[in-house]
Design a protein around this motif. Structure first.
Motif, PDB file in Angstrom:
ATOM      1  N   VAL A  11       0.833  -1.208   0.000  1.00  0.00           N
ATOM      2  CA  VAL A  11       0.000   0.000   0.000  1.00  0.00           C
ATOM      3  C   VAL A  11       0.866   1.255   0.000  1.00  0.00           C
ATOM      4  O   VAL A  11       0.570   2.230  -0.691  1.00  0.00           O
ATOM      5  N   TYR A  12       1.944   1.223   0.775  1.00  0.00           N
ATOM      6  CA  TYR A  12       2.849   2.372   0.911  1.00  0.00           C
ATOM      7  C   TYR A  12       4.259   1.943   0.517  1.00  0.00           C
ATOM      8  O   TYR A  12       5.095   1.657   1.384  1.00  0.00           O
ATOM      9  N   PRO A  13       4.570   1.902  -0.776  1.00  0.00           N
ATOM     10  CA  PRO A  13       5.867   1.396  -1.220  1.00  0.00           C
ATOM     11  C   PRO A  13       7.067   2.170  -0.676  1.00  0.00           C
ATOM     12  O   PRO A  13       8.147   1.596  -0.520  1.00  0.00           O
ATOM     13  N   TRP A  14       6.897   3.433  -0.338  1.00  0.00           N
ATOM     14  CA  TRP A  14       8.006   4.220   0.178  1.00  0.00           C
ATOM     15  C   TRP A  14       8.529   3.662   1.500  1.00  0.00           C
ATOM     16  O   TRP A  14       9.672   3.941   1.878  1.00  0.00           O
ATOM     17  N   LEU A  15       7.717   2.863   2.203  1.00  0.00           N
ATOM     18  CA  LEU A  15       8.176   2.266   3.455  1.00  0.00           C
ATOM     19  C   LEU A  15       9.382   1.344   3.247  1.00  0.00           C
ATOM     20  O   LEU A  15      10.178   1.146   4.167  1.00  0.00           O
ATOM     21  N   ALA A  16       9.535   0.812   2.049  1.00  0.00           N
ATOM     22  CA  ALA A  16      10.682  -0.054   1.758  1.00  0.00           C
ATOM     23  C   ALA A  16      11.987   0.733   1.750  1.00  0.00           C
ATOM     24  O   ALA A  16      13.069   0.141   1.854  1.00  0.00           O
ATOM     25  N   LEU A  17      11.905   2.044   1.666  1.00  0.00           N
ATOM     26  CA  LEU A  17      13.126   2.853   1.734  1.00  0.00           C
ATOM     27  C   LEU A  17      13.697   2.911   3.148  1.00  0.00           C
ATOM     28  O   LEU A  17      14.891   3.156   3.321  1.00  0.00           O
ATOM     29  N   ILE A  18      12.866   2.674   4.140  1.00  0.00           N
ATOM     30  CA  ILE A  18      13.354   2.709   5.529  1.00  0.00           C
ATOM     31  C   ILE A  18      14.392   1.619   5.764  1.00  0.00           C
ATOM     32  O   ILE A  18      15.509   1.926   6.216  1.00  0.00           O
ATOM     33  N   PRO A  19      14.097   0.331   5.470  1.00  0.00           N
ATOM     34  CA  PRO A  19      15.158  -0.658   5.635  1.00  0.00           C
ATOM     35  C   PRO A  19      16.307  -0.454   4.647  1.00  0.00           C
ATOM     36  O   PRO A  19      17.462  -0.742   4.981  1.00  0.00           O
ATOM     37  N   ALA A  20      16.021   0.064   3.447  1.00  0.00           N
ATOM     38  CA  ALA A  20      17.098   0.313   2.479  1.00  0.00           C
ATOM     39  C   ALA A  20      18.104   1.306   3.058  1.00  0.00           C
ATOM     40  O   ALA A  20      19.312   1.074   3.018  1.00  0.00           O
ATOM     41  N   ILE A  21      17.606   2.384   3.612  1.00  0.00           N
ATOM     42  CA  ILE A  21      18.485   3.393   4.212  1.00  0.00           C
ATOM     43  C   ILE A  21      19.180   2.823   5.450  1.00  0.00           C
ATOM     44  O   ILE A  21      20.371   3.040   5.658  1.00  0.00           O
ATOM     45  N   GLY A  22      18.424   2.071   6.254  1.00  0.00           N
ATOM     46  CA  GLY A  22      19.011   1.474   7.457  1.00  0.00           C
ATOM     47  C   GLY A  22      20.159   0.529   7.136  1.00  0.00           C
ATOM     48  O   GLY A  22      21.214   0.562   7.781  1.00  0.00           O
ATOM     49  N   PHE A  23      19.982  -0.305   6.109  1.00  0.00           N
ATOM     50  CA  PHE A  23      21.055  -1.227   5.744  1.00  0.00           C
ATOM     51  C   PHE A  23      22.218  -0.503   5.087  1.00  0.00           C
ATOM     52  O   PHE A  23      23.364  -0.931   5.209  1.00  0.00           O
ATOM     53  N   PHE A  24      21.941   0.607   4.403  1.00  0.00           N
ATOM     54  CA  PHE A  24      23.049   1.388   3.857  1.00  0.00           C
ATOM     55  C   PHE A  24      23.870   2.009   4.978  1.00  0.00           C
ATOM     56  O   PHE A  24      25.108   2.006   4.922  1.00  0.00           O
ATOM     57  N   VAL A  25      23.211   2.512   6.006  1.00  0.00           N
ATOM     58  CA  VAL A  25      23.923   3.053   7.174  1.00  0.00           C
ATOM     59  C   VAL A  25      24.723   1.938   7.849  1.00  0.00           C
ATOM     60  O   VAL A  25      25.890   2.141   8.239  1.00  0.00           O
ATOM     61  N   LEU A  26      24.126   0.774   7.968  1.00  0.00           N
ATOM     62  CA  LEU A  26      24.818  -0.368   8.556  1.00  0.00           C
ATOM     63  C   LEU A  26      26.039  -0.751   7.725  1.00  0.00           C
ATOM     64  O   LEU A  26      27.094  -1.091   8.270  1.00  0.00           O
ATOM     65  N   TYR A  27      25.911  -0.667   6.411  1.00  0.00           N
ATOM     66  CA  TYR A  27      27.054  -0.931   5.531  1.00  0.00           C
ATOM     67  C   TYR A  27      28.166   0.080   5.783  1.00  0.00           C
ATOM     68  O   TYR A  27      29.342  -0.286   5.868  1.00  0.00           O
ATOM     69  N   ARG A  28      27.807   1.343   5.904  1.00  0.00           N
ATOM     70  CA  ARG A  28      28.822   2.388   6.132  1.00  0.00           C
ATOM     71  C   ARG A  28      29.540   2.184   7.461  1.00  0.00           C
ATOM     72  O   ARG A  28      30.718   2.499   7.585  1.00  0.00           O
ATOM     73  N   MET A  29      28.823   1.634   8.442  1.00  0.00           N
ATOM     74  CA  MET A  29      29.436   1.402   9.752  1.00  0.00           C
ATOM     75  C   MET A  29      30.295   0.140   9.771  1.00  0.00           C
ATOM     76  O   MET A  29      31.362   0.134  10.377  1.00  0.00           O
ATOM     77  N   SER A  30      29.831  -0.910   9.115  1.00  0.00           N
ATOM     78  CA  SER A  30      30.501  -2.209   9.228  1.00  0.00           C
ATOM     79  C   SER A  30      31.336  -2.578   8.007  1.00  0.00           C
ATOM     80  O   SER A  30      32.176  -3.465   8.092  1.00  0.00           O
ATOM     81  N   ARG A  31      31.068  -1.947   6.885  1.00  0.00           N
ATOM     82  CA  ARG A  31      31.732  -2.259   5.616  1.00  0.00           C
ATOM     83  C   ARG A  31      31.507  -3.700   5.175  1.00  0.00           C
ATOM     84  O   ARG A  31      32.321  -4.288   4.474  1.00  0.00           O
TER      85      ARG A  31
END
Length: 101
Positions: A16-36
Motif C-alpha cells: 500500500v505504501y511502497p516508500w516504506l521499503a526505503l526505511i530498511p534500504a536506508i538502514g542497511f546502507f547506514v549499517l554498511y557504512r558502519m561495518s563495511r
C-alpha cells in the motif's frame, strides 16, 4: 511463529505504501557504512529495488491490470527477510569484533 506473522503483516503494508521499503534500504546502507560488510550493501540495494518494483506495480506499470494476485511476493518476501537477517547478523558480528574492549 507469531513474530513471522508480524513481519509478514509489516511487509504487506509496503504494498500500500511502497516508500516504506526505503526505511530498511536506508538502514542497511547506514549499517554498511558502519561495518563495511558487503552483504549489508547488497541488502540495501535489494530493498531499494523492491521499493521501485512496488511503485511499478502500484502505478500499473509492471503489471497488466490484475495486480491483486501477487505470486511474486511468495519469493520476494522470504528472500528479503533472510537476506536482512544475514546482513544484520554479519554486520553486528563485525561491529562487535571491531569494538575496543
Amino acid at each position: 511463529m507469531i513474530i513471522l506473522q508480524q513481519i509478514l503483516m509489516g511487509l504487506s503494508q509496503m504494498i500500500v505504501y511502497p516508500w516504506l521499503a526505503l526505511i530498511p534500504a536506508i538502514g542497511f546502507f547506514v549499517l554498511y557504512r558502519m561495518s563495511r560488510r558487503t552483504i549489508a550493501l547488497v541488502t540495501a540495494i535489494a530493498w531499494a529495488i523492491y521499493c521501485v518494483d512496488e511503485y511499478g506495480n502500484k502505478l500499473r506499470i509492471l503489471c497488466s491490470g490484475e495486480c491483486n494476485i501477487r505470486i511474486d511476493l511468495i519469493l520476494i518476501y522470504p528472500f528479503l527477510v533472510l537476506l536482512s537477517g544475514a546482513a544484520l547478523i554479519g554486520s553486528i558480528k563485525t561491529l562487535r569484533a571491531a569494538k575496543p574492549r
